[in-house]
Design a protein around this motif. Sequence first.
Motif, mmCIF file in Angstrom:
data_model
loop_
_atom_site.group_PDB
_atom_site.id
_atom_site.type_symbol
_atom_site.label_atom_id
_atom_site.label_comp_id
_atom_site.label_asym_id
_atom_site.label_seq_id
_atom_site.Cartn_x
_atom_site.Cartn_y
_atom_site.Cartn_z
ATOM 1 N N ILE A 130 5.852 2.012 -6.048
ATOM 2 C CA ILE A 130 4.727 1.241 -5.520
ATOM 3 C C ILE A 130 4.474 1.639 -4.074
ATOM 4 O O ILE A 130 5.348 2.180 -3.394
ATOM 5 C CB ILE A 130 4.985 -0.286 -5.596
ATOM 6 N N SER A 131 3.270 1.380 -3.621
ATOM 7 C CA SER A 131 2.887 1.641 -2.234
ATOM 8 C C SER A 131 2.513 0.324 -1.576
ATOM 9 O O SER A 131 1.744 -0.466 -2.133
ATOM 10 C CB SER A 131 1.694 2.610 -2.195
ATOM 11 N N LEU A 132 3.078 0.077 -0.382
ATOM 12 C CA LEU A 132 2.768 -1.122 0.397
ATOM 13 C C LEU A 132 2.171 -0.701 1.728
ATOM 14 O O LEU A 132 2.834 -0.043 2.539
ATOM 15 C CB LEU A 132 4.035 -1.959 0.631
ATOM 16 N N TYR A 133 0.921 -1.063 1.929
ATOM 17 C CA TYR A 133 0.244 -0.775 3.201
ATOM 18 C C TYR A 133 0.299 -2.022 4.063
ATOM 19 O O TYR A 133 -0.305 -3.047 3.729
ATOM 20 C CB TYR A 133 -1.202 -0.353 2.945
ATOM 21 N N HIS A 134 1.057 -1.953 5.156
ATOM 22 C CA HIS A 134 1.260 -3.092 6.053
ATOM 23 C C HIS A 134 -0.002 -3.268 6.896
ATOM 24 O O HIS A 134 -0.312 -2.440 7.760
ATOM 25 C CB HIS A 134 2.483 -2.820 6.935
ATOM 26 N N ILE A 135 -0.726 -4.336 6.631
ATOM 27 C CA ILE A 135 -2.074 -4.471 7.179
ATOM 28 C C ILE A 135 -2.086 -4.563 8.699
ATOM 29 O O ILE A 135 -2.904 -3.923 9.362
ATOM 30 C CB ILE A 135 -2.785 -5.686 6.539
ATOM 31 N N SER A 136 -1.163 -5.324 9.269
ATOM 32 C CA SER A 136 -1.213 -5.523 10.726
ATOM 33 C C SER A 136 -0.795 -4.280 11.504
ATOM 34 O O SER A 136 -1.342 -3.984 12.567
ATOM 35 C CB SER A 136 -0.350 -6.722 11.134
ATOM 36 N N SER A 137 0.161 -3.504 10.986
ATOM 37 C CA SER A 137 0.647 -2.324 11.715
ATOM 38 C C SER A 137 0.012 -1.023 11.247
ATOM 39 O O SER A 137 0.176 0.018 11.875
ATOM 40 C CB SER A 137 2.166 -2.203 11.574
#
Length: 303
Positions: free
Chosen positions: A251-258
Amino acid sequence: MKSVKLLFILFVTGAFFNSCTLEEIIYEVPLEEVVSEYDLWYVDYHRTTGTGDIPFLSKAFTVSFLNGNMYANNNIVDIGKTGNGLGIKVGNYDTFNGYLETFHNQDGRNDFDVTVLSGNELRIHDNFNNVSYYLIGYNRNNFDYDKLFYENIEYFLQEYVAWEKSSTSSVGAVNAFDDENFLQFTPENNTTFYSSKDSFGTDIDVIDWSFVGNYQIFDVQNYDDLKILTLNYDNGDNEEFELSVTNDSKISLYHISSKTTYQFDGKGFIKYLKGGKSKPSVRNSGRKRTKITRETKVRKYLK
């Protein structure tokens, strides 16, 4: 053998008239032909109605009725591969005396009324248990895997003992989540997660799950292949990600704030067997599906 009536509407236009006439043509199709017409029936569990429960259908993502044999896929991981796509054999069935009769190896017998809702959609109703399930038919070569993964994303995340961080993008601001290398999602109300800062390569059996909290997954408006994942830690911290599925083990997690992208690989596949038991035995044992209602968010952040 029961026949299911299929209604076709034929519009006939007269050669010398401006008006149209409506004619109903009804064909009777043997029930065996109906249930075996497709290789796979996707169990659209979120549409289930009634007060009862049929355990083997509550655990299955797909069921198949072929030549008297009944099959089920109880896992999302490796779907399309297990049992040549059909999953595992879980029992037998018959279309005797006007009903679809199923004989599950562990759950026993159930009788269902079958209603054809469209060309590839059925409703099967168990009168004794007062429950209806909705099935969508596919052949193996055109099964909608994306629909399966994203409609049941919570269950996909639960099919590994742990998710290990395998890469971190060079783009993105430094943040606290950089230090967390393992995640675990469990069926405890479909909301509980654990995380760990243990070093890469730590054996999953000895991971120190030092952080715990609840998570929530949101649909994303106008996107069928994207979700929003929020991790709400018990210590008050919160993290928000865009979640996408790369394949059935990544899976891919894109950290929205950073604006940092993390890749996580599944470790310790949990195979759910005929009775819903899991192997190996972890917090996920005894999983069954429940109806999930998600809130929808508008995607405000573009990579």
